[in-house]
Design a protein around this motif. Structure first.
Motif, PDB file in Angstrom:
ATOM      1  N   GLN A 148      36.162 101.507  40.594  1.00 49.47           N
ATOM      2  CA  GLN A 148      36.714 101.465  39.122  1.00 49.47           C
ATOM      3  C   GLN A 148      38.097 100.787  39.187  1.00 49.47           C
ATOM      4  OE1 GLN A 148      34.519 102.499  36.937  1.00 49.47           O
ATOM      5  NE2 GLN A 148      33.169 103.047  38.357  1.00 49.47           N
TER       6      GLN A 148
ATOM      7  N   THR B 146      49.197 101.138  35.029  1.00 49.84           N
ATOM      8  CA  THR B 146      48.938 101.922  33.926  1.00 49.84           C
ATOM      9  C   THR B 146      49.976 101.800  32.891  1.00 49.84           C
ATOM     10  OG1 THR B 146      47.569 103.592  35.057  1.00 49.84           O
ATOM     11  CG2 THR B 146      48.400 104.280  32.948  1.00 49.84           C
TER      12      THR B 146
ATOM     13  N   SER C  99      39.158 101.352  28.216  1.00 50.65           N
ATOM     14  CA  SER C  99      39.246 102.713  27.943  1.00 50.65           C
ATOM     15  C   SER C  99      38.498 103.539  28.686  1.00 50.65           C
ATOM     16  CB  SER C  99      39.063 102.995  26.564  1.00 50.65           C
ATOM     17  OG  SER C  99      39.420 104.381  26.234  1.00 50.65           O
ATOM     18  N   GLU C 100      37.115 102.904  28.669  1.00 53.07           N
ATOM     19  CA  GLU C 100      36.024 103.783  29.364  1.00 53.07           C
ATOM     20  C   GLU C 100      36.303 103.589  30.909  1.00 53.07           C
ATOM     21  OE1 GLU C 100      32.541 101.554  28.138  1.00 53.07           O
ATOM     22  OE2 GLU C 100      32.298 102.637  25.904  1.00 53.07           O
ATOM     23  N   THR C 101      36.642 102.713  31.309  1.00 53.02           N
ATOM     24  CA  THR C 101      36.993 102.561  32.728  1.00 53.02           C
ATOM     25  C   THR C 101      38.137 103.497  33.077  1.00 53.02           C
ATOM     26  OG1 THR C 101      36.519 100.211  32.744  1.00 53.02           O
ATOM     27  CG2 THR C 101      37.721 100.962  34.627  1.00 53.02           C
ATOM     28  N   GLU C 102      39.041 103.620  32.292  1.00 56.29           N
ATOM     29  CA  GLU C 102      40.088 104.520  32.468  1.00 56.29           C
ATOM     30  C   GLU C 102      39.603 105.959  32.658  1.00 56.29           C
ATOM     31  OE1 GLU C 102      43.445 103.995  33.364  1.00 56.29           O
ATOM     32  OE2 GLU C 102      43.381 101.692  33.066  1.00 56.29           O
ATOM     33  N   ASP C 103      38.676 106.416  31.916  1.00 54.89           N
ATOM     34  CA  ASP C 103      38.028 107.611  31.926  1.00 54.89           C
ATOM     35  C   ASP C 103      37.326 107.769  33.276  1.00 54.89           C
ATOM     36  OD1 ASP C 103      38.986 108.185  29.406  1.00 54.89           O
ATOM     37  OD2 ASP C 103      37.121 107.780  28.468  1.00 54.89           O
ATOM     38  N   LYS C 104      36.530 106.731  33.695  1.00 57.08           N
ATOM     39  CA  LYS C 104      35.987 106.560  34.747  1.00 57.08           C
ATOM     40  C   LYS C 104      36.899 106.770  36.351  1.00 57.08           C
ATOM     41  CE  LYS C 104      31.980 104.429  33.302  1.00 57.08           C
ATOM     42  NZ  LYS C 104      31.283 102.947  33.282  1.00 57.08           N
TER      43      LYS C 104
ATOM     44  N   SER D  68      39.825 108.322  36.093  1.00 56.88           N
ATOM     45  CA  SER D  68      40.371 109.599  36.018  1.00 56.88           C
ATOM     46  C   SER D  68      39.499 110.563  36.603  1.00 56.88           C
ATOM     47  CB  SER D  68      40.567 109.998  34.388  1.00 56.88           C
ATOM     48  OG  SER D  68      40.969 111.459  34.386  1.00 56.88           O
ATOM     49  N   TYR D  69      37.947 110.526  36.097  1.00 64.44           N
ATOM     50  CA  TYR D  69      37.095 111.315  36.780  1.00 64.44           C
ATOM     51  C   TYR D  69      36.877 110.919  38.214  1.00 64.44           C
ATOM     52  CZ  TYR D  69      32.342 113.020  38.268  1.00 64.44           C
ATOM     53  OH  TYR D  69      31.603 113.772  38.834  1.00 64.44           O
TER      54      TYR D  69
END
Length: 188
Positions: A47, A100, A130-135, A137-138
């Motif tokens: 990611q 970040t 933004s979607e990558t940041e969510d991934k 984080s997960y």
């Protein structure tokens, strides 16, 4: 051989089989957990690489509108380089946190340029990031969950004996920087 001796031999053989099976199970469990830690860390790296691939496009798009913001672009570029060259959990975590922060500055600049915010390429890059940041984080959360399970197995009896004998080392957690742990001040 009398019946009592035969029963004792059978009990002894069954006990040995049980002990060997237990040792094999404990060892294999530690190996499996260690491999899960390595795999989950590699998922974070996947990611981070995806985000690193998006950043040059994002920077170039913003540069077209805000070319005089040279310091911010240099900070993002340097932070991205630090993430790409980081080794180990601690170094990667620190570099990721630096990136970040640099990206936050870049998006703050974009707020000053309405035509940039309306640019479809910028919007798409921002959404993907933004979607990558969510991934990411997960992936960090999953990694830390696996590390907890692995570290527990390395420290709890009886598997702790195997961990010590076979040099299973404690894994490091992916941690947030001190600045993100502070309680934000809210004023009205």
């Amino acid at each position: 051989m009398d019946m009592m001796t035969l029963i004792l031999i059978i009990i002894l053989i069954l006990a040995i089989i049980f002990i060997v099976y237990t040792f094999i199970h404990l060892y294999n469990n530690l190996v499996g957990l260690r491999n899960r830690v390595e795999n989950s860390y590699s998922q974070i790296e996947v990611q981070l690489k995806r985000r690193n691939d998006l950043i040059p496009n994002l920077v170039e798009t913003v540069k077209g509108y805000a070319s005089h913001e040279k310091e911010v672009f240099e900070n993002v570029t340097q932070a991205r380089s630090n993430v790409m060259n980081a080794t180990g959990v601690d170094e990667t975590s620190a570099a990721d946190n630096q990136l970040t922060g640099a990206l936050k500055s870049l998006f703050a600049i974009a707020e000053n340029y309405p035509e940039l915010k309306a640019n479809s390429n910028f919007q798409q890059l921002q959404t993907e990031l933004s979607e990558t940041e969510d991934k990411i984080s997960y992936s960090r959360q999953f990694y830390n969950d696996v590390v907890l399970k692995y570290n527990n197995a390395c420290q709890q009896f009886p598997s702790s004996m195997f961990a010590k004998w076979f040099h299973f080392e404690k894994a490091e957690f992916f941690e947030a920087p001190e600045s993100e742990l502070e309680v934000p001040e809210v004023k009205f």
